[in-house]
Design an enzyme around this catalytic site. Structure first.
Site, PDB file in Angstrom:
ATOM      1  CB  CYS A  40      -0.902  -0.011   1.232  1.00 49.43           C
ATOM      2  SG  CYS A  40      -2.085   1.358   1.277  1.00 49.43           S
ATOM      3  CG  ASP A  42      -0.715   3.933   5.344  1.00 47.64           C
ATOM      4  OD1 ASP A  42       0.196   4.444   6.024  1.00 47.64           O
ATOM      5  OD2 ASP A  42      -1.904   3.900   5.708  1.00 47.64           O
ATOM      6  NE  ARG A  44      -0.760   4.722   8.727  1.00 44.37           N
ATOM      7  CZ  ARG A  44      -2.054   4.589   9.032  1.00 44.37           C
ATOM      8  NH1 ARG A  44      -2.442   4.816  10.287  1.00 44.37           N
ATOM      9  NH2 ARG A  44      -2.929   4.219   8.113  1.00 44.37           N
ATOM     10  CG  HIS A 101      -1.673  -1.320   5.908  1.00 47.31           C
ATOM     11  ND1 HIS A 101      -2.178  -0.260   6.618  1.00 47.31           N
ATOM     12  CD2 HIS A 101      -1.744  -0.961   4.607  1.00 47.31           C
ATOM     13  CE1 HIS A 101      -2.533   0.705   5.789  1.00 47.31           C
ATOM     14  NE2 HIS A 101      -2.284   0.300   4.556  1.00 47.31           N
ATOM     15  CB  CYS A 104      -6.026  -0.365   4.769  1.00 49.15           C
ATOM     16  SG  CYS A 104      -5.801  -0.001   3.011  1.00 49.15           S
TER      17      CYS A 104
END
Length: 217
Positions: A40, A42, A44, A101, A104
């Site tokens: 992803c 993302d 993080r 994850h 999300c």
């Protein structure tokens, strides 16, 4: 931007020197990554951090929701598809990891009403790739289950759906049949750092550090 510039200076002055020989070898001999990591976007989720890998070991493609669009034989632009084809046909990776994850945003958005606008037309279309996972999760989860639990289950179901979509790609399908390529589904917990692995044998997610070597292949 200054923090990024400072970070680059640290990399150039410290890290680059530590990995000088590694980068030299990668330039002279080319990259030979062990896996394609589909993750992803993302911020993080950092593939090299959670796998403790060095430069040259992972070929990475990331998008919103770590989705894999089904193979579509046309001449349009397909970034994720191109990465999959390059990884399998050119780099000949032996593994593909699809890593979802917790928390999300893409999966969470499936449970919100987002009004289409001229500025989110591509986002709306892309998020539709997660709709089947949402429908399956809602079908199997108790009606009174907490929304956060449903979202997390949807994240895991989505990982399995992306593994299935991978098999629509001719290059993936062929190499899997020849046992030259192995597909893996992961679900990464942002809080604990734990990664769950999709066990096809048991049709469930189990802790990655408990996976036997035979099953991972």
């Amino acid at each position: 931007m200054q923090e990024f510039i400072d970070g680059y200076k640290d990399f150039k002055d410290v890290d680059l020197k530590n990995y000088k020989q590694l980068f030299k070898d990668l330039v002279e001999h080319g990259q030979k990554p062990k896996a394609l990591f589909i993750g992803c976007s993302d911020s993080r989720v950092v593939p090299s951090l959670i796998t403790n890998t060095l430069p040259g070991e992972l070929f990475v493609t990331r998008n919103i929701g770590n989705f894999v669009p089904p193979f579509k034989p046309d001449s349009d632009y397909h970034a994720t598809a191109a990465a999959i084809e390059y990884a399998t046909d050119v780099l000949e990776v032996e593994n593909i990891i699809v890593c979802g994850h917790t928390h999300c945003g893409a999966i969470g958005s499936l449970f919100k009403e987002i009004k289409p606008t001229p500025s989110n037309i591509h986002t709306i279309k892309w998020l539709s790739l997660g709709q089947d996972a949402k429908n399956i999760a809602l079908k199997h989860m108790p009606k009174d289950a907490p929304l956060e639990l449903i979202k997390e289950y949807t994240e895991q179901v989505s990982v399995v759906m992306q593994l299935r979509n991978l098999l629509t790609y001719p290059s993936v399908q062929d190499r899997v049949k020849q046992k030259k390529l192995f597909l893996h589904g992961w679900h990464y917990n942002l809080e604990s750092g734990e990664i769950l692995y999709y066990s096809k044998k048991d049709n469930m997610f189990i802790p990655l550090d408990e996976v036997e070597s035979e099953e991972s292949h």
